[in-house]
Scaffold this motif. Sequence first.
Motif, PDB file in Angstrom:
ATOM      1  N   GLY A   9       0.699  -1.239  -0.116  1.00 15.17           N
ATOM      2  CA  GLY A   9      -0.140  -0.094   0.098  1.00 15.17           C
ATOM      3  C   GLY A   9       0.663   1.280   0.117  1.00 15.17           C
ATOM      4  O   GLY A   9       0.145   2.531  -0.035  1.00 15.17           O
ATOM      5  N   LEU A  14       2.645   0.771  -5.101  1.00 16.84           N
ATOM      6  CA  LEU A  14       1.801   1.096  -6.129  1.00 16.84           C
ATOM      7  C   LEU A  14       2.098   1.353  -7.431  1.00 16.84           C
ATOM      8  O   LEU A  14       1.619   0.937  -8.559  1.00 16.84           O
ATOM      9  N   ILE A  35      -0.926  -9.081  -1.316  1.00 16.33           N
ATOM     10  CA  ILE A  35      -1.365  -7.866  -0.608  1.00 16.33           C
ATOM     11  C   ILE A  35      -0.780  -8.345   0.877  1.00 16.33           C
ATOM     12  O   ILE A  35      -1.196  -9.415   1.345  1.00 16.33           O
ATOM     13  N   ALA A  41       0.637   1.885   5.825  1.00 15.53           N
ATOM     14  CA  ALA A  41      -0.116   2.120   4.651  1.00 15.53           C
ATOM     15  C   ALA A  41      -1.074   3.184   4.608  1.00 15.53           C
ATOM     16  O   ALA A  41      -1.818   2.963   5.758  1.00 15.53           O
ATOM     17  N   LEU A  43      -3.886   3.022   2.736  1.00 14.34           N
ATOM     18  CA  LEU A  43      -4.827   2.379   2.127  1.00 14.34           C
ATOM     19  C   LEU A  43      -5.028   0.927   3.074  1.00 14.34           C
ATOM     20  O   LEU A  43      -4.228   0.306   3.423  1.00 14.34           O
ATOM     21  N   SER A  44      -6.403   0.894   3.401  1.00 16.82           N
ATOM     22  CA  SER A  44      -6.739  -0.605   3.974  1.00 16.82           C
ATOM     23  C   SER A  44      -6.553  -1.593   2.961  1.00 16.82           C
ATOM     24  O   SER A  44      -6.315  -1.452   1.736  1.00 16.82           O
ATOM     25  N   LYS A  45      -6.694  -2.829   3.484  1.00 15.47           N
ATOM     26  CA  LYS A  45      -6.552  -3.913   2.354  1.00 15.47           C
ATOM     27  C   LYS A  45      -7.399  -4.181   1.571  1.00 15.47           C
ATOM     28  O   LYS A  45      -7.339  -4.461   0.307  1.00 15.47           O
ATOM     29  N   GLU A  47      -9.239  -1.535   0.091  1.00 15.33           N
ATOM     30  CA  GLU A  47      -9.029  -0.541  -0.793  1.00 15.33           C
ATOM     31  C   GLU A  47      -7.779  -0.780  -1.468  1.00 15.33           C
ATOM     32  O   GLU A  47      -7.848  -0.735  -2.774  1.00 15.33           O
ATOM     33  N   LEU A  48      -6.904  -1.341  -1.126  1.00 14.58           N
ATOM     34  CA  LEU A  48      -5.562  -1.995  -1.942  1.00 14.58           C
ATOM     35  C   LEU A  48      -6.207  -2.985  -2.841  1.00 14.58           C
ATOM     36  O   LEU A  48      -5.682  -2.991  -4.059  1.00 14.58           O
ATOM     37  N   ARG A  51      -8.021  -1.294  -5.790  1.00 13.24           N
ATOM     38  CA  ARG A  51      -6.874  -0.654  -6.679  1.00 13.24           C
ATOM     39  C   ARG A  51      -6.224  -1.563  -7.662  1.00 13.24           C
ATOM     40  O   ARG A  51      -5.984  -1.365  -8.678  1.00 13.24           O
TER      41      ARG A  51
END
Length: 84
Positions: A9, A14, A35, A41, A43-45, A47-48, A51
């Motif tokens: 994250g 990214l 992940i 990070a 971003l949460s898992k 959200e990741l 993405r």
Amino acid sequence: MKTLLGIGGSEDSLRALEQAVERAKEAGDELTIAIVENPDASLSKAELRKRVGEVLDAVELEAEIRTLPGHPGSQLLELAERGA
């Protein structure tokens, strides 16, 4: 070729995601995206994972996406040794 990418994250991970996806698409490689835990990070898992899906969809590439608990290095090594 099989490629394993671990992302947590960070902005660097990214960028690595985008580069690995581009390369896999061009080369026809099999890509697994893991992940991993990263308490720093932004971003949460979830959200990741979203993405990752967006990046894959943008280039129409299928890849295995896994969420690995625990120490990132150990978990990535174990996954690689199993042939991911």
